[in-house]
Design a protein around this motif. Sequence first.
Motif, PDB file in Angstrom:
ATOM      1  N   HIS A   1      45.548  12.417   9.695  1.00  0.00           N
ATOM      2  CA  HIS A   1      44.757  12.642   8.516  1.00  0.00           C
ATOM      3  C   HIS A   1      45.459  11.936   7.471  1.00  0.00           C
ATOM      4  CE1 HIS A   1      42.204  14.588   5.288  1.00  0.00           C
ATOM      5  NE2 HIS A   1      41.431  13.934   6.042  1.00  0.00           N
TER       6      HIS A   1
ATOM      7  N   ASP B   1      41.012  15.263   1.542  1.00  0.00           N
ATOM      8  CA  ASP B   1      39.343  15.511   1.613  1.00  0.00           C
ATOM      9  C   ASP B   1      39.146  16.186   0.452  1.00  0.00           C
ATOM     10  OD1 ASP B   1      39.187  13.785   3.926  1.00  0.00           O
ATOM     11  OD2 ASP B   1      38.735  15.476   5.135  1.00  0.00           O
TER      12      ASP B   1
ATOM     13  N   HIS C   1      31.919  14.677   1.814  1.00  0.00           N
ATOM     14  CA  HIS C   1      33.087  14.961   1.123  1.00  0.00           C
ATOM     15  C   HIS C   1      33.638  13.409   0.645  1.00  0.00           C
ATOM     16  CE1 HIS C   1      34.659  13.666   5.046  1.00  0.00           C
ATOM     17  NE2 HIS C   1      35.694  13.505   4.471  1.00  0.00           N
TER      18      HIS C   1
HETATM   19 ZN   LIG Z   1      39.461  12.870   5.623  1.00  0.00          ZN
END
Ligand SMILES: [Zn+2]
Length: 405
Positions: free
Chosen positions: A272, A276, A351
């Motif tokens: 990742h 986020d 998001h």
């Molecule tokens: Zn993300």
Amino acid sequence: MVADNSSAVPVAPGQFRSNLALDLEESDSGAADELSETSTDPLSDPDPEISYVVQKGDTLSTIFDLLHLSQTTLYKLMEADLNVLALDTIQPGHQLGFNLDTEGDLKQFIFRSGLTYKVVFDRREKGDFEFREFIEKGGYRREIFAGEVQGDLPRSMQRIGVRIAEAYQVTSLLKERMNFRSHLRAGDRFQLAVSRQYVNGEYTGNSVIEGFVYDGAIRKQSAFLFDDNYFDADGESLEKAFQRIPLTKRYRISSSFNPKRKHPVTGLIRPHNGTDFSVRIGTPVLAAGDGVVSRVIKHRYAGLYIEIQHNRKYKTRYLHLSKAYVRKGQKVSRGQKIAASGNSGRSTGAHLHYELHVNGRPVNAMTAPIPVVQTIARKKRSAFKQQVAELKSQMAEQLALAQKQ
Ligand SMILES: [Zn+2]
């Protein structure tokens, strides 16, 4: 006028040196620096069975058709590429490599851009791909130039061997401090120290401005790189700060940066590479710093996304947007509204996925050191002074040489 006045001084490798001039270890071995810890040396990889150089008008889809590879395979690749978004950059001249299994299905895909960048996608279980990313460090060599103004500054620099892209780096660095029309006079002197990156003796197109001194009739100005930021000779920062969060306020973080994240079901590494923020669709997204919009792209998995290139080494990305208010090539400033957040692409809910890249690598945008410094800390001042003195003495030698001619 002065001519042919550059001299080369070998200096340190580029990517993560914190201090160019003090780190004198030469690393022209061409060794690649690897991001993934599970992979082997990319230079020892055999040549791919099929090599393809991207032509004008090609898309990945047409190339896959040409090689009788399925679009499903392409989607699987793009799914893995979501974490690097390397394949969105394919351009004529880039090299692609394909290794197939006995069934004729793709088992490995290699993307190479320029001399310094390579991504290898390896097929794992169930046709999913995992990627390994490589950045060649190469070696950096410092060159010093001394010249004087005749006409505008970029052309005056070009005349003595400075590359035009380097000249523009200098002018963009000083744009807050100097007016390149009214402050310039013919005969003003300038000196430049620049480090150029070479891989196997070939210039890669990457240059780092280490120092610039402008000694004019009505304006004196300087810029020195220290600890990844630019300062004038008095230690005042020349660079505008970034904002840590590309939103109007701090929203809840629903998923943090995690380069080692594993997919809960497949167990494959699915880094990742961003942070986020849990925000409602339509929330204003702001540019984290001054820069130029380098991509506005609709991606199957990343959704509508924007990339901004900020000066020489910082890049930010904003994914899963609903609307973009900027176009490619546009200049933006820190805090400018560039988009509305959304839920586009493959996203489990509304998001904003935000990425910060330093020298081509994703870093944790919430903790990474970004240019926020305004002046140099007291305990580092003597190191800074020493570095400035060293560059200035090299520049003075070059100036003396130039004047003799
Ligand atoms: Zn993300």
